[in-house]
Design a protein around this motif. Structure first.
Motif, PDB file in Angstrom:
ATOM      1  N   PRO A  96      32.470  68.897  -7.191  1.00 37.36           N
ATOM      2  CA  PRO A  96      31.805  67.929  -6.305  1.00 37.36           C
ATOM      3  C   PRO A  96      32.728  66.826  -5.813  1.00 37.36           C
ATOM      4  N   GLU A  97      33.788  66.544  -6.547  1.00 35.77           N
ATOM      5  CA  GLU A  97      34.724  65.489  -6.141  1.00 35.77           C
ATOM      6  C   GLU A  97      35.619  65.922  -4.977  1.00 35.77           C
ATOM      7  N   ASN A  98      35.629  67.201  -4.648  1.00 33.02           N
ATOM      8  CA  ASN A  98      36.494  67.704  -3.572  1.00 33.02           C
ATOM      9  C   ASN A  98      35.771  67.790  -2.228  1.00 33.02           C
ATOM     10  N   TYR A  99      34.816  66.906  -2.013  1.00 30.82           N
ATOM     11  CA  TYR A  99      34.044  66.956  -0.771  1.00 30.82           C
ATOM     12  C   TYR A  99      34.902  66.856   0.499  1.00 30.82           C
ATOM     13  N   PRO A 100      36.049  66.153   0.510  1.00 31.96           N
ATOM     14  CA  PRO A 100      36.825  66.156   1.761  1.00 31.96           C
ATOM     15  C   PRO A 100      37.298  67.563   2.149  1.00 31.96           C
ATOM     16  N   ASP A 101      37.747  68.345   1.173  1.00 27.44           N
ATOM     17  CA  ASP A 101      38.155  69.726   1.465  1.00 27.44           C
ATOM     18  C   ASP A 101      36.960  70.554   1.907  1.00 27.44           C
ATOM     19  N   HIS A 102      35.852  70.376   1.237  1.00 28.76           N
ATOM     20  CA  HIS A 102      34.668  71.170   1.554  1.00 28.76           C
ATOM     21  C   HIS A 102      34.133  70.851   2.941  1.00 28.76           C
TER      22      HIS A 102
END
Length: 158
Positions: free
Chosen positions: A120-126
């Motif tokens: 969930p912390e990788n929202y910029p990539d997602h």
């Protein structure tokens, strides 16, 4: 007393004219070009991820799915096979522009699962993946695709 003449006329030339010309030139680029780039870019991201999971059933991948990814509901082995299969088949469909909307929907669903349950912390990539996938799902692959060719042949220009 003389009143100065004020005019709304702007000089022909300068930054405004150059900017307007550039914008008009950019707007003449067919939408099929950025649509193709969206398909290629997002396909490459998932393809590269899928390649890291080969060969199917390798111990490293199974360990990742059982110890790090921990997708709820699905057994780790099934999740590994499913993710790898999606990451290797959907990018091919996107590049060719065939079954684009279903392929984009599948990868968007996978992205949402990753965002929600895995990283969930990788929202910029997602978001970088979800943006093109959402566009392709809603608008289709564009004119430079097999989908567009089939659609044109089947129902004419639409």
């Amino acid at each position: 007393m003389r009143v100065p003449i004020v005019s709304d006329h702007r000089p022909a030339g300068g930054v405004a004219v150059a900017a307007r010309s550039l914008i008009e030139w950019l707007e003449r680029v067919p939408l099929a070009l950025p649509e193709l780039v969206l398909r290629l870019g997002v396909a490459l991201a998932f393809w590269r991820s899928g390649l890291t999971k080969l060969p199917f059933g390798n111990p490293t991948t199974l360990t990742l799915f059982s110890e790090e990814y921990r997708v709820p509901i699905l057994p780790p082995e099934l999740a590994a096979y499913l993710a790898t299969s999606l990451e290797l088949t959907c990018p091919i469909l996107l590049v060719l522009g065939v079954l684009t909307r279903p392929a984009a929907a599948a990868l968007l669903a996978q992205t949402l699962v990753i965002q929600t349950f895995v990283y969930p912390e990788n929202y910029p990539d997602h978001l970088l993946w979800a943006g093109p996938l959402l566009y392709l799902l809603l608008r289709g692959p564009g004119r430079w695709s097999i989908d567009a060719f089939i659609r044109h042949r089947a129902i004419g220009r639409a």
